[in-house]
Design a protein around this motif. Sequence first.
Motif, PDB file in Angstrom:
ATOM      1  N   ASN A 180       0.852  -1.116  -0.164  1.00 40.73           N
ATOM      2  CA  ASN A 180       0.000  -0.021   0.125  1.00 40.73           C
ATOM      3  C   ASN A 180       0.945   1.381   0.019  1.00 40.73           C
ATOM      4  N   SER A 220       3.281   4.086  -1.819  1.00 37.02           N
ATOM      5  CA  SER A 220       3.564   4.513  -3.085  1.00 37.02           C
ATOM      6  C   SER A 220       4.707   4.014  -3.601  1.00 37.02           C
ATOM      7  N   GLN A 221       4.470   3.926  -5.035  1.00 38.32           N
ATOM      8  CA  GLN A 221       5.687   3.732  -5.816  1.00 38.32           C
ATOM      9  C   GLN A 221       6.850   4.673  -5.684  1.00 38.32           C
ATOM     10  N   TYR A 243       1.947  -1.245  -6.249  1.00 41.43           N
ATOM     11  CA  TYR A 243       2.072  -0.299  -5.242  1.00 41.43           C
ATOM     12  C   TYR A 243       0.776   0.240  -4.991  1.00 41.43           C
ATOM     13  N   GLY A 244       0.851   0.948  -3.876  1.00 38.98           N
ATOM     14  CA  GLY A 244      -0.297   1.626  -3.307  1.00 38.98           C
ATOM     15  C   GLY A 244      -1.234   2.633  -4.370  1.00 38.98           C
ATOM     16  N   ASP A 245      -0.252   3.391  -5.238  1.00 38.18           N
ATOM     17  CA  ASP A 245      -0.879   3.965  -6.288  1.00 38.18           C
ATOM     18  C   ASP A 245      -0.867   3.461  -7.674  1.00 38.18           C
ATOM     19  N   THR A 246      -0.649   2.173  -7.836  1.00 35.60           N
ATOM     20  CA  THR A 246      -0.661   1.440  -9.053  1.00 35.60           C
ATOM     21  C   THR A 246      -2.052   1.702  -9.928  1.00 35.60           C
ATOM     22  N   PRO A 301      -6.390   2.265  -8.610  1.00 37.11           N
ATOM     23  CA  PRO A 301      -7.270   3.395  -8.024  1.00 37.11           C
ATOM     24  C   PRO A 301      -7.656   2.801  -6.431  1.00 37.11           C
ATOM     25  N   ARG A 351      -6.608  -0.180  -3.087  1.00 40.09           N
ATOM     26  CA  ARG A 351      -5.373  -0.563  -2.549  1.00 40.09           C
ATOM     27  C   ARG A 351      -6.006  -1.930  -1.580  1.00 40.09           C
TER      28      ARG A 351
END
Length: 217
Positions: A98, A100-101, A122-125, A127, A129
Amino acid sequence: TLLDTAPDLVNALNLLRLRHGMKANNDPAVGTHISRGAAGIIKAGMPLVPEQQRMGYIDEFLELYAENICLKTRLYPGLASLLDHLQGKAIKLGLVTNKSQALSEPILRKLDLYDRFDACVYGDTLPVRKPDPAPVRLACEQAETMPEDAVFIGDDERDIVAGRDAGAQTVAAGWGYFLSHDDPLTWGADAVVDTSPQLASLLSGCESRRDQPEETR
């Protein structure tokens, strides 16, 4: 599950406290909140600060963490050799976090872990998580593996929910940082392990079943 990041997160918290005229918080219980994200860490480390004010500190906290990332972050004991063993067996490895990249990749690269993984979500891959299963499904897709052939390992109930709902086998890791009410035995995982040798033994059993003819599994 993979990396002990608490020392660097607590360091960022204390840098934030010092910047705003507060002494460092040396309560070891603060580190148990790292799985609750930036808001959870700040709440645990600045309990007397009003919530609206704490929420305003999140971006500043993340900036301080990014500036001081991977100073003391390390693999949990035994996991380096386990990764070596799994790669030696040509078992595909995936990472679902979760975080971010922008915060994850520098850690993975600094610790020479990035190239070990066939999948990184990643957490922002996406919309959504964890506990949403979509990140786990995407990791399986990236690794060209069906979810039912995957074992998803996590140290938080959200991991187990995400893995189970994605269709993977799930393992709850009993190390890391837990709140007082957390109990991995209640998360509904297919297995619970307390040490990396236990995890290695469990995964070895999965390897043996994988090598058997399908009709005998």
